[in-house]
Structure formats: C-alpha cells, structure tokens
Design an enzyme around this catalytic site. Structure first.
Site: not given
Ligand SMILES: *Cc1c(COP(=O)(O)O)cnc(C)c1O
Length: 385
Positions: A47, A100, A172, A197
């Site tokens: 962890r 998001y 982000d 992604k």
């Molecule tokens: C998918 C996404 C997230 C969250 O990511 P997860 O891995 O699904 O928790 C955060 N910000 C953006 C822009 C995203 O496309």
C-alpha cells in the site's frame, strides 16, 4: 516461510517483472530503520509503494518533464488525492464548469459536505474565474480540452492569475496527454491523469496519476493516498506500462484519424455541426492552436439532425463501433452525453451546453481510416435520411 529464490540467470528479462508481493521482508530492525529513514531504498508494504507503481510513475514523470508523481488506483483517486489531500474545511475551490462528470460531482456534492465551498466557471473566461476568487480560494481545477464540447481552457491566462493570487493551478491533462500538451511548461502547479484512458489505452486497466512541481506537495499527496488506500494494483501497473509502450504511436495515429473524421463528418448532410479543436469552425480554435499547435486530440464531437430516433439508428448502424462511455481505447467508441455522462442534467441545462439528443462524442481508435469513415457515412446517412 521464504519463497524459493528464483533460478539464477546471466541473462535478464526484457519485460518488467510483475511484483505482486504485498509485503517485503527486511533483514534486521536496523535495516528497516534505514529504509524508513530513506538511507537505503527498500519496499515494506505494497500500500505504501511497490516496484510496478514506481515504474509507471517514473515513465509519466518523464513524459510530463517532472519528478515525484504518484500512481493511484483510478483517475478519480488521483483527483481526490489532489483535492482532498491538500485542502481543508473552509477552503474554496474553483472548478471548470465542464469537468469530467465525477470531478463535477466531487465539486458539487462532496467538497461542500466536507466544509469546502466551490464555484464552477467557464475556464475559457479568465475574468469570470477572477470574479469568483475570494480570500479562501486555494485551488483552480481545469481540463485543457473539456468533455464533450471540446472547449479549451485559457491555460496561460489562468496560470498567470493563479500565480498573482497564490492559488494552486491544477490541470487534468487526460484528454490532451503529455504528447499533446505539457501543463508544467505553461504554468501549472499540479497535473492529473486518468491513465485508464489513452495512456494505458486498451480499456483493461484503471489507474490515475498526480504530480506537483513542488516536492512537498507530492509528499503530502502521497501520504494521503497511502492513508486512504488509493494504492494501485501491481498487475494494473504492469498492464499500464505495457500499454504505454505504444502510447506515442497510438496517440499520433488516432489524432490524425480524428482530424480526418472531423472534416469528413462536416461534409455529410445529416450532420448539423462538428466540434474539433483544431478545425477553424471550433469556437475555441484560436486558443486550441495556441496551446496544442497542429496537434489536436483523438476526440471528435458532432450533432446529427433528428432526435433520439436518429441517435438510436446511428448507434445500431455504426457497425463494429462500441457505444460505450469511455475514451482512449484501441477501438473507436461512441458516447451519447444525453443518455450517459450528462443524463443528470435537465433538458434546459443540456441545451445550454448544446447537448441535444443528436449530439455524439467519438473517441477515435486505431482502425484503418478509410473503412472507419465509411462506417460513419453509412450510419449517419441511414439515421438521417
Ligand atoms: C476518465 C476521466 C477521469 C477519471 O478517471 P478514472 O480512471 O475513470 O477514474 C478524470 N478526468 C478525466 C478528464 C477523465 O476523462
């Protein structure tokens, strides 16, 4: 009980070994002291950190031109490590109004419950953001290119504002990826990724990443992520590393095809409008060109003529394309905000964003461009004839 030592080999593996061990045994209490005090490098309990997470973190650090990043069990864990790990009750956070979906929910529901106040503003309008700043404002969170209208944040303007006001500027960078945009080169203090992604890229692993320019902030986020158990699984990290080996190729290919698809869709009579940041008809084309150069992204949004009926025909006729709410997969995926990501909004709120029943977001994959465009021609024509 100790595991048998691995057979000796003068040659070495060409693939990173997977290290699923939860605990790591030390020789003596003195050695453990040395580990905890950072005099020697050693893992203790997974962890707190493990080799596969560190390999992924280092790779992303290099891509963003930084050091000290942490890998978390999902992109939302990374967002949470940044927001919840750094802020406290009484603080005020400004978020982009098209974040998001789950980040928006964090801003609207969870932060207020924990005693923080939030404002949601158009990140392309620096004056509007400035107007929301109060003495408690500690953080501004934006995405470079937002979902699903692919509008672009005024990163330079916001970076300058944050610097003047002493506010943490968090970007982000999931949609744009470090290949399309490097936020630290434009004044960001913290960068977040959903590795799930494009970076991992095969829809088989969920991971996130967060990193700050300031190492003290990285330490604070790391401790919070460990305490709250945001640790990623070694296998997920191993898969992500494997996916990331082809990330640059996938990014270039999908982004080229996305630009082709955007132009192709714009020429179909059943398409009302197309949104792609580097197309001249995108409302934020100027900002997009300034920030992204010729590099676009792998996402294209467009609006079909006709309502839900046309949308139903379109997804059914889009042969071989998954109608699924994700992005960055090897295959092209279709998302319909009105029935998925934005279904929680009222019709009036959706229309304000231009998200009619005919609105689709496409995450372009690795298919051959020509047959892919043909699938769209067929599905759009059949849905809107
Ligand atoms: C998918 C996404 C997230 C969250 O990511 P997860 O891995 O699904 O928790 C955060 N910000 C953006 C822009 C995203 O496309």
């Amino acid at each position: 009980m100790r595991p048998d030592p691995l057979p000796t080999s003068v040659s070495h593996p060409v693939v990173t070994p997977l290290s699923p061990s939860v605990v790591y045994a030390s020789e003596t209490p003195d050695e453990l002291d040395a580990q905890y005090e950072g005099r020697v490098q050693g893992y203790t309990y997974s962890r707190e950190g493990h080799p596969n997470a560190d390999v992924v973190a280092k790779r992303l650090d290099a891509m963003e031109g930084i050091s000290g990043g942490i890998v978390t069990s999902s992109g939302m864990a990374a967002v949470s490590a940044v927001v919840l790990g750094l802020l406290k009750a009484g603080d005020h956070v400004i978020g982009a109004n098209q974040l998001y979906g789950r980040s928006l929910r964090l801003m609207k529901e969870d932060l207020p419950r924990l005693g923080m106040s939030t404002s949601l503003v158009d990140p392309g309008d620096v004056q509007a953001v400035k107007a929301e700043i109060n003495p408690e404002t500690k953080m501004i969170l934006v995405e470079v290119v937002s979902n699903p209208t692919l509008s672009v944040a005024d990163i330079k303007g916001l970076a300058k504002l944050c610097e003047q006001e002493g506010i943490l500027f968090v970007v982000d960078n999931t949609f744009t990826t470090p290949r399309g945009f490097r936020p630290f080169d434009h004044g960001a203090d913290i960068v977040i990724h959903s590795i799930t992604k494009l970076l991992a890229g095969h829809s088989d692993v969920m991971l996130g990443y967060a990193v700050a320019r300031d190492q003290a902030i990285n330490d604070q986020m790391r401790v919070f992520a460990i305490t709250t158990g945001m640790t990623p699984s070694p296998f997920d990290c191993w898969l992500a590393e494997r996916g990331m080996l082809s990330f640059e190729l996938r990014f270039d290919r999908t982004q080229e095809t996305a630009a082709l698809l955007a132009d192709h869709l714009a020429g179909l009579p059943g398409v009302k409008r197309v949104l792609y940041p580097t197309r001249h008809d995108h409302p934020d084309n100027g900002l997009a060109t300034e920030l992204l150069g010729v590099s676009g992204c792998n996402m294209v949004s467009f609006e079909l003529t006709g309502g839900r009926t046309a949308a139903n025909i379109f997804t059914r006729e889009a042969d071989g394309l998954n109608f699924a709410p994700t992005l960055g997969d090897v295959g092209t995926t279709l998302s319909h905000p009105a029935s998925s990501s934005h279904r929680g909004l009222t019709e009036v709120e959706r229309m304000k964003l231009g998200l009619s029943e005919g609105f689709f977001r496409v995450s372009v994959g690795l298919e051959d461009p020509e047959p892919l465009l043909a699938v769209f021609t067929h599905a759009v024509n059949t849905a809107t004839c």
